[in-house]
Design an enzyme around this catalytic site. Structure first.
Site, PDB file in Angstrom:
ATOM      1  N   GLU A  54     -53.834  49.733 -27.803  1.00 43.38           N
ATOM      2  CA  GLU A  54     -53.570  50.064 -29.209  1.00 43.38           C
ATOM      3  C   GLU A  54     -53.379  51.570 -29.374  1.00 43.38           C
ATOM      4  O   GLU A  54     -52.466  52.028 -30.074  1.00 43.38           O
ATOM      5  CB  GLU A  54     -54.732  49.585 -30.075  1.00 43.38           C
ATOM      6  CG  GLU A  54     -54.638  49.985 -31.536  1.00 43.38           C
ATOM      7  CD  GLU A  54     -55.994  49.966 -32.220  1.00 43.38           C
ATOM      8  OE1 GLU A  54     -56.141  50.683 -33.222  1.00 43.38           O
ATOM      9  OE2 GLU A  54     -56.897  49.251 -31.748  1.00 43.38           O
ATOM     10  N   ASP A  58     -49.846  53.062 -30.667  1.00 47.70           N
ATOM     11  CA  ASP A  58     -49.796  53.823 -31.910  1.00 47.70           C
ATOM     12  C   ASP A  58     -49.000  55.106 -31.725  1.00 47.70           C
ATOM     13  O   ASP A  58     -48.163  55.467 -32.565  1.00 47.70           O
ATOM     14  CB  ASP A  58     -51.226  54.135 -32.361  1.00 47.70           C
ATOM     15  CG  ASP A  58     -51.257  55.064 -33.562  1.00 47.70           C
ATOM     16  OD1 ASP A  58     -50.910  54.632 -34.678  1.00 47.70           O
ATOM     17  OD2 ASP A  58     -51.624  56.246 -33.389  1.00 47.70           O
ATOM     18  N   ASP A 127     -53.452  46.280 -35.357  1.00 43.14           N
ATOM     19  CA  ASP A 127     -53.916  46.793 -34.061  1.00 43.14           C
ATOM     20  C   ASP A 127     -53.282  46.032 -32.905  1.00 43.14           C
ATOM     21  O   ASP A 127     -52.900  46.628 -31.891  1.00 43.14           O
ATOM     22  CB  ASP A 127     -55.439  46.687 -33.967  1.00 43.14           C
ATOM     23  CG  ASP A 127     -56.159  47.640 -34.909  1.00 43.14           C
ATOM     24  OD1 ASP A 127     -55.496  48.543 -35.464  1.00 43.14           O
ATOM     25  OD2 ASP A 127     -57.380  47.480 -35.094  1.00 43.14           O
ATOM     26  N   GLU A 130     -49.675  47.168 -32.347  1.00 44.37           N
ATOM     27  CA  GLU A 130     -49.628  48.440 -31.629  1.00 44.37           C
ATOM     28  C   GLU A 130     -49.983  48.257 -30.161  1.00 44.37           C
ATOM     29  O   GLU A 130     -49.372  48.875 -29.279  1.00 44.37           O
ATOM     30  CB  GLU A 130     -50.577  49.443 -32.285  1.00 44.37           C
ATOM     31  CG  GLU A 130     -50.099  49.917 -33.642  1.00 44.37           C
ATOM     32  CD  GLU A 130     -51.040  50.902 -34.302  1.00 44.37           C
ATOM     33  OE1 GLU A 130     -50.567  51.733 -35.085  1.00 44.37           O
ATOM     34  OE2 GLU A 130     -52.263  50.835 -34.035  1.00 44.37           O
TER      35      GLU A 130
END
Length: 248
Positions: A54, A58, A127, A130
């Site tokens: 994650e 991101d 989450d 990502e």
């Protein structure tokens, strides 16, 4: 043993979709399938989970969206670009994209999150999306991950609202007060209730020059502060208007 240097447990829940089906819908043929399996494991499922992926995803998502905005809007200033990016790379928007992929069908959750409907929760879906981006990057490289992100987010990039309308309530309240040479408002958490994963924060916004107050509620302190600022803006601009519904 996977390239992750640790075994990735496979779900035994018959209701959890096969990660290979998700890979097919993404148009990705993974070399190391354990990366996608890992991306779909929430931290509630154990120590082997998607948090590191994650983090990686991101950063890649923010870069790709920033790159596309920069190219699509050559005359926009930094403030406008930042607000547009924030409107796309945010929990609610990512969760919407995740739902379009039926990502919740593939999530591996701990028993508590499973019982509470975690596969529908915005934060968990965002989450996992990502983390999936991070998995694609590690397995296929940046260009493939970039192309996938562009396929998923181009519809949103094509319908961006006016950048000025995206200023959050706290920023708009601050600018309004500064234009009148007043002191900035203060925010105080006056109540927190509910269980740890379903807390509701109550925040009071106070204007120091008039002692005027407004109350906001939200699932985080930040959201409660924004709700309180929004109510204060309504009070200042339309004191006799209808009441504002709290943001629970």
């Amino acid at each position: 043993m996977s390239v992750l240097n640790k075994p990735v447990p496979k779900s035994t829940n018959p209701l959890v979709g096969e990660p290979a089906r998700l890979a097919q819908s993404l148009g990705i043929q993974f070399v190391e399938s354990d990366l996608l399996v890992m991306a779909l494991r929430h931290r509630s499922a154990g120590n082997v989970n998607n948090e590191r992926l994650e983090f990686l995803g991101d950063a890649i998502l923010n870069l790709v969206i920033a790159d596309r905005l920069y190219a699509l809007h050559p005359t926009a200033d930094e403030g406008a670009l930042s607000r547009w990016r924030a409107s796309i790379v945010r929990e609610e928007t990512l969760a919407m994209v995740a739902r379009g992929l039926n990502l919740g069908d593939y999530l591996v959750l701990g028993s508590g999150e499973l019982k509470s409907g975690g596969f529908r929760r915005d934060s968990i879906l965002a989450d996992a999306l990502e983390a999936t981006i991070g998995a694609v990057y590690l397995d296929q490289g940046f260009l493939v991950a970039k192309a996938m992100i562009e396929r998923l987010f181009t519809p949103l990039l094509e319908i961006l609202p006016d950048a000025a309308s995206l200023k959050d309530p706290k920023t708009r309240l601050q600018e309004l007060l500064q234009s009148g040479k007043f002191e900035l408002p203060t925010y105080e958490v006056t109540d927190v209730r509910g269980q740890a994963h379903k807390q509701v924060f109550e925040v009071t916004c106070r204007l120091t020059h008039s002692d005027q107050t407004s109350l906001g509620r939200g699932s985080s302190r930040r959201k409660a502060e924004q709700a309180a600022a929004e109510r204060m803006l309504v009070q200042l601009k339309a004191p006799s208007g209808p009441p504002v519904t709290d943001n629970e």
